[in-house]
Structure formats: C-alpha cells, structure tokens
Enzyme design. Structure first.
Site, PDB file in Angstrom:
ATOM      1  N   CYS A 113       0.857  -1.191   0.000  1.00 23.80           N
ATOM      2  CA  CYS A 113       0.000   0.000   0.000  1.00 23.80           C
ATOM      3  C   CYS A 113       0.893   1.242   0.000  1.00 23.80           C
ATOM      4  CB  CYS A 113      -0.883  -0.004   1.246  1.00 23.80           C
ATOM      5  SG  CYS A 113      -1.997   1.421   1.344  1.00 23.80           S
ATOM      6  N   HIS A 156      -9.418  -3.439  -1.983  1.00 19.27           N
ATOM      7  CA  HIS A 156      -8.365  -2.710  -1.261  1.00 19.27           C
ATOM      8  C   HIS A 156      -8.660  -1.210  -1.275  1.00 19.27           C
ATOM      9  CE1 HIS A 156      -3.910  -2.015  -0.241  1.00 19.27           C
ATOM     10  NE2 HIS A 156      -4.329  -0.820  -0.611  1.00 19.27           N
ATOM     11  N   GLU A 157      -9.103  -0.702  -2.451  1.00 15.44           N
ATOM     12  CA  GLU A 157      -9.363   0.745  -2.567  1.00 15.44           C
ATOM     13  C   GLU A 157     -10.641   1.147  -1.830  1.00 15.44           C
ATOM     14  OE1 GLU A 157      -5.907   0.580  -4.241  1.00 15.44           O
ATOM     15  OE2 GLU A 157      -6.898   2.360  -3.464  1.00 15.44           O
ATOM     16  N   HIS A 160     -10.140   1.676   1.758  1.00 12.92           N
ATOM     17  CA  HIS A 160      -9.584   2.994   2.105  1.00 12.92           C
ATOM     18  C   HIS A 160     -10.709   4.003   2.363  1.00 12.92           C
ATOM     19  CE1 HIS A 160      -5.254   2.683   1.861  1.00 12.92           C
ATOM     20  NE2 HIS A 160      -5.278   2.200   0.630  1.00 12.92           N
TER      21      HIS A 160
HETATM   22  C1  LIG Z   1       4.142  -7.150   0.113  1.00  8.48           C
HETATM   23  N1  LIG Z   1       4.165  -7.731  -1.198  1.00  8.48           N
HETATM   24  C2  LIG Z   1       3.831  -6.990  -2.261  1.00  8.48           C
HETATM   25  O1  LIG Z   1       3.433  -5.839  -2.198  1.00  8.48           O
HETATM   26  C3  LIG Z   1       3.876  -7.680  -3.563  1.00  8.48           C
HETATM   27  C4  LIG Z   1       5.080  -8.250  -3.991  1.00  8.48           C
HETATM   28  C5  LIG Z   1       5.125  -8.904  -5.237  1.00  8.48           C
HETATM   29  C6  LIG Z   1       3.977  -9.000  -6.043  1.00  8.48           C
HETATM   30  C7  LIG Z   1       2.771  -8.452  -5.603  1.00  8.48           C
HETATM   31  C8  LIG Z   1       1.530  -8.618  -6.459  1.00  8.48           C
HETATM   32  C9  LIG Z   1       2.715  -7.787  -4.344  1.00  8.48           C
HETATM   33  N2  LIG Z   1       1.551  -7.165  -3.895  1.00  8.48           N
HETATM   34  C10 LIG Z   1       1.071  -6.033  -4.495  1.00  8.48           C
HETATM   35  N3  LIG Z   1       1.702  -5.581  -5.611  1.00  8.48           N
HETATM   36  C11 LIG Z   1       1.155  -4.500  -6.210  1.00  8.48           C
HETATM   37  N4  LIG Z   1       1.740  -4.031  -7.360  1.00  8.48           N
HETATM   38  C12 LIG Z   1       2.591  -4.906  -8.104  1.00  8.48           C
HETATM   39  C13 LIG Z   1       3.562  -4.166  -8.973  1.00  8.48           C
HETATM   40  N5  LIG Z   1       2.851  -3.170  -9.785  1.00  8.48           N
HETATM   41  C14 LIG Z   1       3.608  -2.597 -10.835  1.00  8.48           C
HETATM   42  C15 LIG Z   1       4.998  -2.419 -10.692  1.00  8.48           C
HETATM   43  C16 LIG Z   1       5.724  -1.849 -11.734  1.00  8.48           C
HETATM   44  C17 LIG Z   1       5.112  -1.452 -12.917  1.00  8.48           C
HETATM   45  C18 LIG Z   1       3.744  -1.641 -13.082  1.00  8.48           C
HETATM   46  C19 LIG Z   1       3.002  -2.210 -12.040  1.00  8.48           C
HETATM   47 CL1  LIG Z   1       1.314  -2.454 -12.269  1.00  8.48          CL
HETATM   48  C20 LIG Z   1       2.073  -2.216  -9.020  1.00  8.48           C
HETATM   49  C21 LIG Z   1       1.115  -2.919  -8.100  1.00  8.48           C
HETATM   50  N6  LIG Z   1       0.078  -3.843  -5.729  1.00  8.48           N
HETATM   51  C22 LIG Z   1      -0.495  -4.366  -4.617  1.00  8.48           C
HETATM   52  N7  LIG Z   1      -1.605  -3.787  -4.163  1.00  8.48           N
HETATM   53  C23 LIG Z   1      -2.476  -4.424  -3.171  1.00  8.48           C
HETATM   54  S1  LIG Z   1      -4.118  -4.095  -3.780  1.00  8.48           S
HETATM   55  C24 LIG Z   1      -3.617  -2.454  -4.297  1.00  8.48           C
HETATM   56  C25 LIG Z   1      -2.248  -2.722  -4.925  1.00  8.48           C
HETATM   57  C26 LIG Z   1      -1.390  -1.461  -4.983  1.00  8.48           C
HETATM   58  O2  LIG Z   1      -1.526  -0.685  -5.897  1.00  8.48           O
HETATM   59  N8  LIG Z   1      -0.477  -1.289  -3.989  1.00  8.48           N
HETATM   60  C27 LIG Z   1       0.387  -0.155  -4.051  1.00  8.48           C
HETATM   61  N9  LIG Z   1      -0.019  -5.440  -3.964  1.00  8.48           N
END
Ligand SMILES: CNC(=O)c1cccc(C)c1Nc1nc(N2CCN(c3ccccc3Cl)CC2)nc(N2CSC[C@H]2C(=O)NC)n1
EC number: 3.5.1.88
Length: 186
Positions: A113, A156-157, A160
C-alpha cells in the site's frame, strides 16, 4: 501531478475515517482530483517516469491517500500482456459492493500500500469475485462483475474509503494462513 510527498501515510487520521459521498455534477476540484489520481497510476506504471519521479508503482489510489476524505478511487489494473487493454481502468465514485463470492481470493505475495511504508507480510483474504456498482466522473452508474486481481484491488481501494487498511485483514497468529479453497492470485 502527485509525488510521494503528497501521499498520506499510516498514522494520519484521514486514513482511518469513513470518506464522504461525492455529489454530482463533480466540482472542478473533484474533476481535477479524479484526473490527478489516475495520472499518478499511469506515471507510476511507466518504468522510466516511475524512476524519474521516484514513485512507488500502484494499481489503485484512493482519495484519502492524497488527503481528501471523499468516496473516490482511481483503479488501473494493466493486462498481463502490456499491449492488451487494461483488465480494469476507471475512477470509481461512491462505490458499493452489491454482491460478493463466498470463496476468498488472496494475492500470493501479500499486499502493498502506498500509504504503508513498512512491509506487512501475510495473506489478505478478500472475496475472489465481486459485483461492484459505482458512478464514473460523468455521473454514469456502472455495475461490473470483477474477479481475481481486479476484484482484489477494488476491495483494497474501497477499504480505504471506509478507513480500513490491508493489514487489518491479516491473521495475527497465522499471517500465511488462508481460509480453505481460497483462490491464490499471482
Ligand atoms: C508485500 N508484497 C507486495 O506488495 C507484492 C510483492 C510482489 C507482487 C505483488 C503482487 C505484491 N503485492 C502487491 N503488488 C502490487 N503491485 C505490483 C507491482 N505493480 C507494478 C509495478 C511496476 C510497474 C507496473 C506495475 Cl502495475 C504495481 C502494483 N500492488 C499491490 N496492491 C495491493 S491491492 C492495491 C495494490 C497497490 O496498488 N499497492 C500499491 N499489492
């Protein structure tokens, strides 16, 4: 355009409030808010721009995360194959989950997050499939069925907007335990 300095962090009370409903037609301020939140996601998902502006990449951003306690969130879930259209892209306003699967879904890698700087390991059990009703920036009502990753992100959103953070859902004793037949999403 938002930078990381504009993102409210865990501990800021705005993240623990129930956000206010948005009225239509959108004020100029609310239109700009919607545009700027989606812009953040687009820029954060571009490797060059993400690095240039020192952003954390995200697929969702809710108004309380930029200090605005309103029921609005931008969601941009890219398709696995980047030259396909996104799995889900919209600014969801006054969203309501009207139905949800009994079956849980959880991200195999846990959730991150933008408002939580520390890593909180563990599965975040959510509904694997949801039917979401929301209004878009033009005030049009949409009713969409989502499953797996886009469903997880929208939950998740929407959390919030209700003052809930992802780690509130992690089992304290067994963080990597998920209910039986939970769909594990990679
Ligand atoms: C602790 N381990 C982890 O975080 C985690 C660790 C590994 C994999 C995942 C899948 C994890 N989990 C997780 N990864 C994401 N991203 C993966 C990368 N990506 C992204 C990155 C770069 C370019 C384009 C993009 Cl698209 C962006 C989004 N996003 C969220 N969440 C939870 S729901 C809301 C969403 C959110 O936007 N969070 C900021 N969780």
């Amino acid at each position: 355009m938002y930078l990381m300095k504009d993102i409210t962090r865990d501990g800021n009370p705005v993240l623990r409030k129930r956000a206010a409903k948005v009225s239509f037609p959108l004020s100029d301020e609310d239109q700009k808010l919607a545009k700027d939140m989606m812009k953040y996601l687009e820029v954060s998902q571009d490797p060059e721009l993400c690095k240039k502006y020192k952003l954390r990449a995200g697929v969702g951003l809710a108004a309380p995360q930029v200090g605005v306690s309103k029921q609005m969130a931008a969601v941009l879930v890219p398709a696995p194959d980047e030259d396909e259209k996104p799995l889900f892209k919209d600014v969801i306003i006054n969203p309501v989950i009207v139905s949800e699967s009994v079956q849980y879904g959880a991200l195999t890698e846990g959730e991150g997050c933008l408002s939580v700087d520390k890593d909180v390991p563990g599965y975040v059990p959510r509904h694997d499939r949801i039917t979401l009703r929301y209004q878009d920036v033009n005030g049009e009502t949409h009713k969409v069925r989502l499953k797996h990753y886009p469903a997880i992100v929208c939950q998740h959103e929407i959390d919030h907007l209700h003052g809930v953070l992802f780690y509130d859902h992690i089992n304290k004793d067994q963080p990597f335990e998920a209910p039986a037949d939970t769909v594990m999403i990679s």
